[in-house]
Design an enzyme around this catalytic site. Structure first.
Site, short mmCIF file in Angstrom:
data_model
loop_
_atom_site.label_atom_id
_atom_site.label_comp_id
_atom_site.label_asym_id
_atom_site.label_seq_id
_atom_site.Cartn_x
_atom_site.Cartn_y
_atom_site.Cartn_z
N GLU A 198 0.83 -1.21 0.00
CA GLU A 198 0.00 0.00 0.00
C GLU A 198 0.86 1.25 0.00
O GLU A 198 1.13 1.83 1.06
CB GLU A 198 -0.93 0.01 1.22
CG GLU A 198 -2.03 -1.01 1.14
CD GLU A 198 -3.11 -0.82 2.20
OE1 GLU A 198 -2.94 0.00 3.12
OE2 GLU A 198 -4.14 -1.51 2.09
N GLU A 232 -6.11 -7.22 -1.19
CA GLU A 232 -6.46 -7.13 0.24
C GLU A 232 -7.75 -6.35 0.38
O GLU A 232 -7.93 -5.32 -0.25
CB GLU A 232 -5.34 -6.43 1.02
CG GLU A 232 -5.64 -6.32 2.51
CD GLU A 232 -4.59 -5.50 3.27
OE1 GLU A 232 -3.38 -5.74 3.07
OE2 GLU A 232 -4.99 -4.61 4.04
C1 IDC Z 1 -3.15 -3.94 10.30
C2 IDC Z 1 -3.34 -5.11 11.23
C3 IDC Z 1 -3.01 -4.68 12.64
C4 IDC Z 1 -1.61 -4.09 12.65
C5 IDC Z 1 -1.51 -2.95 11.65
C6 IDC Z 1 -0.12 -2.35 11.55
O1 IDC Z 1 -4.67 -5.59 11.10
O2 IDC Z 1 -3.08 -5.80 13.51
O3 IDC Z 1 -1.33 -3.59 13.95
O4 IDC Z 1 -1.85 -3.43 10.38
O5 IDC Z 1 0.76 -3.22 10.95
C7 IDC Z 1 -4.10 -2.17 5.63
C8 IDC Z 1 -2.77 -2.82 5.68
C9 IDC Z 1 -2.69 -3.86 6.75
C10 IDC Z 1 -3.47 -3.42 7.99
C11 IDC Z 1 -4.95 -3.33 7.59
C12 IDC Z 1 -5.88 -2.99 8.76
O6 IDC Z 1 -2.37 -3.37 4.44
O7 IDC Z 1 -1.34 -4.07 7.08
O8 IDC Z 1 -3.33 -4.40 8.97
N1 IDC Z 1 -5.08 -2.37 6.53
O9 IDC Z 1 -5.55 -1.74 9.30
N2 IDC Z 1 -4.52 -1.31 4.74
C13 IDC Z 1 -5.76 -0.90 5.08
C14 IDC Z 1 -6.13 -1.56 6.22
#
Ligand code: IDC
Length: 344
Positions: A170, A262
């Site tokens: 991302e 995702e």
């Molecule tokens: C989130 C995980 C969370 C973690 C955070 C930071 O769910 O447990 O603490 O990342 O690493 C994304 C990202 C993905 C995120 C997810 C939800 O690709 O890494 O995971 N998210 O926030 N993009 C939009 C949402």
């Protein structure tokens, strides 16, 4: 009257059998083999993902959580459940680079990714190797690591037909042209080792095709990455990203090959309540457009986006209904319906 009903029922059965035998000539189901058996080496054809028979297909599956945190959730029992109970086509392997990920142990994480590629292959699932850049958002920050990592995994997995490479999760706080520069440096590294694999690149604004930064797909349409066999990532979180984002995907899908590498059923934080209405609207749209997807996450993280209840991975039972969260139940219901892979 009874006889008439019986006669009608018999006719319906005959019609049904005829229809079934006709449809088996054109499409393959689970009975004919695994997703990889049926579809073989994939490639991009126009705006679609196509199988080795040159027919557009949609892959539906799940993403791991960060493998630096949740490796306990990926083992024979959980991956058997993903293949057999969920009838998933795909496992996305989310390898974070920061946050105690790849940069702390390149060799260890490379091995962990390769092991999961093998585990997916053994079950006939595609594997999406996700170089999970997130913070910082400019993928160029990690370009040396990206080149080292992809040179290694592409060489090691070149002969497999179940691997797709996702080179930047991302991008955020960075222009499309900087992302494009990154892609045009990393893709040749992959192609040198594994010439025929599909590659996916993230887009601006957390892979929103620029929408979350006030832009839209035109910046990509007007200035595409100079590479073939390439798709663009689109991500959404159903409780945060609704009509305007769906309209963008509807429009962009006729111009760009898109892959939802995702998405979540909840807010973009990854937590909170499942938005059933928005999630189903999204998945209906992706089904209709044959856009492939992977859901965040196949894990027991204590957050609304996780498919399993906290503690499931330590317990080792991934199959009982009681182990699923609301999000997991919704996704299992959607993913386990029959695929319509066309083989003629
Ligand atoms: C989130 C995980 C969370 C973690 C955070 C930071 O769910 O447990 O603490 O990342 O690493 C994304 C990202 C993905 C995120 C997810 C939800 O690709 O890494 O995971 N998210 O926030 N993009 C939009 C949402």
């Amino acid at each position: 009257m009874k006889h008439l009903r019986a006669l009608l029922a018999t006719c319906a059965t005959i019609l049904c059998l005829t229809a079934a035998s006709l449809s088996t000539q054109a499409s393959a189901s689970a009975a004919d083999g695994t997703p990889v058996d049926i579809n073989g080496q994939l490639h991009v054809c126009g705006v679609n993902l196509c199988n080795e028979h040159d027919n557009p297909i949609q892959l539906r599956g799940m993403s791991t959580h960060g493998i630096q945190w949740f490796s306990e959730c990926y083992n024979d029992a959980s991956l058997d459940a993903l293949a057999n109970d969920w009838k998933s086509d795909l496992l996305r392997v989310a390898m974070y680079v920061q946050e105690d990920g790849y940069e702390t142990d390149p060799e260890g994480f490379t091995n962990q990714v390769n092991d999961l590629v093998d585990a997916a292959e053994a079950r006939g699932l595609y594997s999406l190797i996700d170089f999970h850049t997130l913070t910082p958002g400019d993928p160029n920050f990690n370009i040396d690591n990206a080149k080292t990592f992809f040179a290694s995994v592409a060489a090691r997995n070149a002969d497999k037909n179940n691997v797709i490479y996702e080179i930047a999760n991302e991008p955020n706080g960075v222009s499309w042209s900087a992302i494009k520069d990154y892609a045009e440096q990393v893709i040749p590294v992959i192609r040198a080792a594994d010439p025929d694999a599909v590659v996916i690149v993230g887009t601006r604004g957390w892979s929103s095709l620029g929408v979350s930064d006030g832009s839209d797909e035109s910046e990509v349409v007007n200035n595409p990455v100079d590479a073939t066999n390439l798709m663009y990532a689109f991500h959404f979180y159903a409780a945060s990203h609704t009509d305007a984002y769906r309209e963008t995907v509807s429009r962009a899908a006729s111009q760009l090959p898109l892959f939802v590498t995702e998405f979540g059923t909840v807010k973009a934080t990854g937590d909170g309540d499942v938005d059933q209405g928005s999630t189903n609207a999204w998945l209906d749209l992706l089904d209709q457009l044959k856009i492939s997807y992977a859901n965040w996450t196949y894990s027991d993280a204590p957050e609304g986006s996780a498919a399993f209840q906290p503690g499931t991975c330590a317990g080792g039972d991934y199959s009982s209904d009681g182990v699923l969260t609301e999000s997991g139940q919704l996704l299992k219901n959607r993913i386990s319906t029959p695929d319509s892979f066309s083989t003629s």
